[in-house]
Design an enzyme around this catalytic site. Structure first.
Site, PDB file in Angstrom:
ATOM      1  CD1 TRP A 162      20.890  44.734  24.614  1.00 26.92           C
ATOM      2  CD2 TRP A 162      19.847  45.861  26.242  1.00 26.92           C
ATOM      3  NE1 TRP A 162      19.564  44.797  24.297  1.00 26.92           N
ATOM      4  CE2 TRP A 162      18.907  45.472  25.280  1.00 26.92           C
ATOM      5  CE3 TRP A 162      19.410  46.570  27.365  1.00 26.92           C
ATOM      6  CZ2 TRP A 162      17.542  45.786  25.404  1.00 26.92           C
ATOM      7  CZ3 TRP A 162      18.075  46.876  27.476  1.00 26.92           C
ATOM      8  CH2 TRP A 162      17.148  46.487  26.508  1.00 26.92           C
TER       9      TRP A 162
ATOM     10  CG  ASN B 147      15.686  52.927  26.520  1.00 32.37           C
ATOM     11  OD1 ASN B 147      16.743  52.745  27.120  1.00 32.37           O
ATOM     12  ND2 ASN B 147      15.542  52.632  25.232  1.00 32.37           N
ATOM     13  CD  GLU B 148      18.655  53.803  23.743  1.00 35.11           C
ATOM     14  OE1 GLU B 148      18.029  53.535  22.711  1.00 35.11           O
ATOM     15  OE2 GLU B 148      19.695  53.204  24.064  1.00 35.11           O
TER      16      GLU B 148
ATOM     17  CD  GLU C  74      20.142  49.832  26.600  1.00 32.31           C
ATOM     18  OE1 GLU C  74      20.430  49.570  25.420  1.00 32.31           O
ATOM     19  OE2 GLU C  74      19.011  50.219  26.950  1.00 32.31           O
TER      20      GLU C  74
ATOM     21  CD  GLU D  95      18.102  45.007  18.948  1.00 28.82           C
ATOM     22  OE1 GLU D  95      17.845  44.796  20.155  1.00 28.82           O
ATOM     23  OE2 GLU D  95      18.571  46.073  18.551  1.00 28.82           O
TER      24      GLU D  95
HETATM   25  C1  PNW Z   1      19.149  50.260  22.507  1.00 35.10           C
HETATM   26  N1  PNW Z   1      22.328  52.619  17.355  1.00 35.10           N
HETATM   27  O1  PNW Z   1      18.844  50.761  21.246  1.00 35.10           O
HETATM   28  C2  PNW Z   1      17.806  49.989  23.154  1.00 35.10           C
HETATM   29  O2  PNW Z   1      17.668  50.644  24.391  1.00 35.10           O
HETATM   30  C3  PNW Z   1      17.493  48.539  23.310  1.00 35.10           C
HETATM   31  O3  PNW Z   1      16.111  48.353  23.471  1.00 35.10           O
HETATM   32  C4  PNW Z   1      18.078  47.738  22.174  1.00 35.10           C
HETATM   33  O4  PNW Z   1      17.688  46.389  22.221  1.00 35.10           O
HETATM   34  C5  PNW Z   1      19.585  47.851  22.285  1.00 35.10           C
HETATM   35  O5  PNW Z   1      20.022  49.196  22.320  1.00 35.10           O
HETATM   36  C6  PNW Z   1      20.342  47.138  21.194  1.00 35.10           C
HETATM   37  O6  PNW Z   1      20.062  47.662  19.940  1.00 35.10           O
HETATM   38  C7  PNW Z   1      19.809  51.158  20.352  1.00 35.10           C
HETATM   39  O7  PNW Z   1      21.968  52.465  16.151  1.00 35.10           O
HETATM   40  C8  PNW Z   1      19.580  50.892  19.026  1.00 35.10           C
HETATM   41  O8  PNW Z   1      23.376  53.234  17.610  1.00 35.10           O
HETATM   42  C9  PNW Z   1      20.420  51.367  18.047  1.00 35.10           C
HETATM   43  C10 PNW Z   1      21.528  52.105  18.387  1.00 35.10           C
HETATM   44  C11 PNW Z   1      21.803  52.365  19.715  1.00 35.10           C
HETATM   45  C12 PNW Z   1      20.935  51.881  20.700  1.00 35.10           C
END
Ligand code: PNW
Length: 504
Positions: A446, A176-177, A392, A453
């Protein structure tokens, strides 16, 4: 629907047949049971318990929604709502409590039953192997993702899981990411995320080592999956990426938009070209960026079966203050290494959503951004992508305190902003498909229900179901019905030629 469509011309227009949709979440964010049935600790157990203020509300993943214990009712409810796909992650330290070495049979039995229960309820799994809960033992042993040793440990874990479940799983997401090796998220400095290393100057090196070994670990698993194991499904990794629009027509702002792409998705974009890192990263980072050998580039190239984008929102990109040149030549500049400014403001005057995080406002309800992004990704950035899935998308509610002031549960369930977000994001994905001919083959919301979070703990809620953290009940929110109604209207169930209305 509760909220009007953004494009009335899309009424009744169908998605391509077989379009994949469902809800997602990840192990540490929903399971709880942090010390149960032989699970080893992950870095998140350490961070949430032992590092003060790492998590804003000081909550931990110990209990949460307790999906680890309540999965049967969760899948029964999902099935009853008519959701046919769920994308969870598997907790690596539940399978290998020390990251490598002995297998924890109780953890394996648990996931065996999770897969069975999903199928019993008509829910198809697409599974992420690693969603940031790095086994703590590997962090202590060799710095986890900053060491080449992680590649084989991840490979062994991935082989174990995929060999066991491949027949029952549609898509595998290795990682993931990986962008979070470097990115700032929430109130942490960049790099404190799953590598759990940060620092500026030479400290930047750890962040790019993390990206390096993450990419190689993914690629090694993908090669094995295709060539040796000959898996029946598809494999890729999930990118974190937002859409960047240049803030003005100036050349400097355009360069800034491209640098934002380069340092987010471009970093791992070699999969779709020559396997290498982008030129801008090499030039700016110099010795801080590991070098890829030809053999490694060949391994990376083509290692994804489709493109997965977690695309939540849009940003305006602008030249960094002091200018690009000054920034790239000063490694202690706080904007180093991307050296491109960006702010999450809805680019075209869309409504501003509540902040998702106590430190950073990043999530705005900017639905046309996703249409622009899908076009830009497949037509400009990576034209060799065969198809693209939005793995997501979602919207956060204000914090608990603020929500309580707005009359608590009532406002949490009547989440019209989130309903609006899904209605309009999905419309824009459909518009990208039918108007712009972008090959989008899936979309995941999501999250299945309110979950942990990360830095914001339990206080920021992304769920389409509300979780009462005292009695653990789950209640569908208005957005859940909006989401379901949207797919009811647009899913092509193939019930006969006449039922399929096409726009063009
Ligand atoms: C994702 N942004 O993270 C993650 O895969 C999840 O675990 C998380 O709960 C979800 O998005 C919601 O935040 C991100 O700052 C966190 O652009 C931050 C960003 C994008 C995705």
């Amino acid at each position: 629907p509760l909220v009007a469509s953004s494009d009335p011309k899309l009424a009744g227009v169908k998605l391509p047949k077989g379009f994949k949709w469902g809800l997602a979440s990840s192990s540490y964010q929903i399971e709880g049971a942090a010390n149960a049935e032989g699970k080893g600790p992950s870095i998140w157990d350490l961070l949430s318990h032992r590092v003060e203020n790492w998590v804003a509300d000081n909550s931990t993943g110990d209990v949460l929604a307790s999906h680890y214990w309540l999965y049967k009712q969760d899948f029964a409810r999902l099935g009853a709502l008519g959701i046919k796909a769920f994308s969870p992650s598997i907790s690596w330290p539940r399978i290998f409590p020390f990251g490598s070495g002995p297998v924890n049979e109780e953890g394996v039995k648990h996931y065996d039953d999770v897969i069975v229960e999903m199928h019993k309820n008509g829910i198809r799994p697409s599974i992420t192997l690693f969603h940031w809960d790095t086994p703590l033992a590997l962090f202590h042993a060799y710095g986890a993702w900053t060491s080449p040793l992680i590649v084989d440990d991840f490979f062994n874990y991935a082989k174990f899981i995929i060999s066991r479940y491949d027949a029952y799983v549609d898509d595998w997401f290795t990682i993931n990411e990986p962008q979070y090796c470097n990115w700032q998220y929430a109130s942490y400095p960049a790099g404190t995320y799953y590598p759990a290393f940060n620092g500026t100057g030479p400290g930047v090196k750890a962040r790019f080592l993390c990206g390096h070994y993450t990419l190689l670990a993914h690629a090694k698993v993908a090669k094995w999956y295709h060539e040796e194991f000959k898996g029946q499904g598809r494999i890729t990794f999930k990118n974190s990426g937002n859409y960047y629009e240049a803030n003005s027509t100036s050349e400097a702002d355009k360069v800034a938009a491209q640098r934002n792409f380069d340092f987010s998705i471009g970093w791992f974009g070699g999969v779709w070209s020559d396997g290498d890192y982008p030129k801008s990263l090499k030039e700016t980072l110099g010795d801080l960026l590991p070098t890829l050998t030809q053999e490694e580039k060949d391994l990376i190239k083509g290692s994804c079966d489709f493109y997965a984008i977690d695309g939540y929102t849009s940003f305006s990109a602008f030249e960094v203050s002091g200018g690009l040149e000054a920034c790239v030549s000063n490694r202690t500049n706080p904007n180093f290494p991307d050296c491109a400014g960006s702010v999450s403001v809805a680019p075209n005057g869309f409504p501003v959503g509540p902040s998702a995080d106590p430190g950073v406002n990043w999530l705005y309800d900017a639905p046309t951004g996703i249409r622009g992004y899908l076009n830009h990704l497949t037509k400009v950035l990576f034209p060799s992508i065969p198809d693209i899935v939005v793995t997501e998308m979602g919207f956060a509610e204000p914090f608990e305190g603020e929500m309580a002031e707005r009359s608590g549960l009532q406002s949490a369930l009547w989440d019209l902003r989130r309903a609006d977000y899904f209605q309009n994001y999905l419309d824009n994905i459909l518009a990208a498909i039918v108007y712009d001919k972008v090959n989008v083959t899936g979309a995941w919301g999501w999250a299945i229900f309110d979950n942990f979070e990360w830095a914001s703990g339990k206080a920021v809620r992304f769920g389409l179901q509300y979780v009462n953290y005292t009695d653990l009940t789950r209640t569908p929110k208005a957005s859940m019905f909006q989401f379901l109604n949207w797919f009811k209207e647009h899913e092509d169930t193939g019930a006969g030629a006449n039922s399929t209305m096409r726009l063009m």
